[in-house]
Design a protein around this motif. Sequence first.
Motif, PDB file in Angstrom:
ATOM      1  N   HIS A   1      10.590   6.413  -3.472  1.00  0.00           N
ATOM      2  CA  HIS A   1       9.662   6.354  -4.609  1.00  0.00           C
ATOM      3  C   HIS A   1       8.205   6.462  -4.156  1.00  0.00           C
ATOM      4  N   ASP A   2       7.393   7.084  -4.994  1.00  0.00           N
ATOM      5  CA  ASP A   2       5.955   7.195  -4.745  1.00  0.00           C
ATOM      6  C   ASP A   2       5.316   5.804  -4.731  1.00  0.00           C
ATOM      7  N   LEU A   3       4.498   5.537  -3.716  1.00  0.00           N
ATOM      8  CA  LEU A   3       3.869   4.213  -3.593  1.00  0.00           C
ATOM      9  C   LEU A   3       2.346   4.301  -3.638  1.00  0.00           C
ATOM     10  N   SER A   4       1.823   5.314  -4.304  1.00  0.00           N
ATOM     11  CA  SER A   4       0.375   5.451  -4.384  1.00  0.00           C
ATOM     12  C   SER A   4      -0.268   4.332  -5.208  1.00  0.00           C
ATOM     13  N   ARG A   5       0.523   3.577  -5.980  1.00  0.00           N
ATOM     14  CA  ARG A   5      -0.040   2.475  -6.764  1.00  0.00           C
ATOM     15  C   ARG A   5       0.281   1.106  -6.146  1.00  0.00           C
TER      16      ARG A   5
ATOM     17  N   PHE B 153      -8.113  -0.769   6.789  1.00  0.00           N
ATOM     18  CA  PHE B 153      -8.416   0.627   7.129  1.00  0.00           C
ATOM     19  C   PHE B 153      -9.912   0.839   7.356  1.00  0.00           C
ATOM     20  N   ARG B 154     -10.609  -0.147   7.857  1.00  0.00           N
ATOM     21  CA  ARG B 154     -12.033   0.040   8.080  1.00  0.00           C
ATOM     22  C   ARG B 154     -12.389  -0.299   9.530  1.00  0.00           C
TER      23      ARG B 154
ATOM     24  N   GLY C  90      -2.396   4.443  -1.566  1.00  0.00           N
ATOM     25  CA  GLY C  90      -3.513   4.116  -2.447  1.00  0.00           C
ATOM     26  C   GLY C  90      -4.722   3.516  -1.769  1.00  0.00           C
ATOM     27  N   ARG C  91      -4.872   3.738  -0.453  1.00  0.00           N
ATOM     28  CA  ARG C  91      -6.040   3.223   0.266  1.00  0.00           C
ATOM     29  C   ARG C  91      -6.783   4.366   0.958  1.00  0.00           C
ATOM     30  N   GLU C  92      -7.872   4.020   1.671  1.00  0.00           N
ATOM     31  CA  GLU C  92      -8.687   5.013   2.360  1.00  0.00           C
ATOM     32  C   GLU C  92      -9.161   4.447   3.691  1.00  0.00           C
ATOM     33  N   GLN C  93      -9.363   5.341   4.652  1.00  0.00           N
ATOM     34  CA  GLN C  93     -10.052   4.937   5.878  1.00  0.00           C
ATOM     35  C   GLN C  93     -11.536   4.730   5.553  1.00  0.00           C
ATOM     36  N   ARG C  94     -12.170   3.759   6.228  1.00  0.00           N
ATOM     37  CA  ARG C  94     -13.573   3.469   5.929  1.00  0.00           C
ATOM     38  C   ARG C  94     -14.338   3.233   7.225  1.00  0.00           C
TER      39      ARG C  94
END
Length: 436
Positions: A302-306, A334-335, A370-374
């Motif tokens: 299943h998609d886990l983008s949320r 992720f920072r 659903g996250r980003e590198q920072r």
Amino acid sequence: MSGVTPFPSPRTPDSRDEGPSPAPPESLIYDWNQAETIPRPPQPFELIDETLRDGIQSPSATNPCLEDKLELIELIQAIGVDAVNLGMPCSSPRALADVVAMSRHIQARRLTITPAVAARTVLGDVEKVIDAVQQGGMPLRLYVFIGASSLRQWAEGWSLDFLANASASTIGFAVREGLDVAFVTEDTSRASPEILDRLFRTALGQGARHLVLCDTVGHATPAGARALVRWTRQLIASTGTPGKVEWHGHNDRGLSLENALAALSAGADRIQACGLGVGERVGNTAMDVLLLNLKLLGWYAHDLSRLADYTRKVSEALRIPIPFNHPLSGEDAFRTGTGVHASALIKALGRGGDRLADHLYSSVPAREFGREQRIEVGFMSGLSNVRFWLESRGLPSDETLCQEVLCWAKERDRLPREEEILQQVEAHRRRRQPPG
């Protein structure tokens, strides 16, 4: 808000951007995990979210308002979890009313998630569940629980005959009323085979079709979880009665994730878990971390983008802060403010795009969840941090400004907030303005 930069952002020009695209980042990773893999579950399995039942039993948790509970149910469905425990209707009038309202919401929204509730092996508790079914207008799976270990029997003054009789009468009554019953033995991981054999055969004989193995105090190791699941499956098979095995783990020894994976590999049909691992004492298996690992193992489609939205809502609704170093959802997940790391990330972004940067200093591809590198600017930073931070905001990044901001940041004992860095940029601009 700290001074951070999410990807994507304006890329630093680099002659190495030219030429053919690099191989997928996964092909650049040598995976030692493949040398000795965790056995893939031999059976299809399900997940049930216990946040609104066991999760809110945390002494530090707030019982969410109904609006928050409904939003959580929507997010639980969005991340592909199969079932949700709505609570214990017998615990209070509000609990019963909330279960009814959540049941109606699931129907009105045509959600596919299966609702469940919990009760003690007490007839009065089951009657409240029947009330909830009638008022809510939809079936509810009943998780009926009783203490099983010799320790609990000794503390309560119970006999095994008492436990078996109480279980039989309660389960039999619930089944006759049309309820789908799961039999939950508290402290299963410290109960003897003799006790469990008697109780499990009694429950199956009365019509329960799910046996829930509880590591109630987080006693189990992965080896113990595997042994208990396999033993239970053999017992069910010996009865000739259909039945499934569920695992409910706590994290007192920090082993709940490993135990859940071990239980699945040994044949568990369903795993119970709570958002952020909240629950009694140090909490339960963390649903978000479990899903993260199931996805990376290739066991969950299943998609886990949320998933990050789900953990943020659990935190908001239960008023439980997310630890800064919590996997996936923690602020620091992720920072980086370290110069060497930031420089490598920026180069990766220039050479291979977001996916390469997502793998360079992380085993978790942030965007998939659903996250980003920072990138931050701080006392361990280099010029590349500052330059990237400024350019991503459309600000000047001349050498003098970058050096000034870096020297200022290195004199601080914590990472500056975004507005503090912007103040330094504005002060530099004013100093550079011609007089008059």
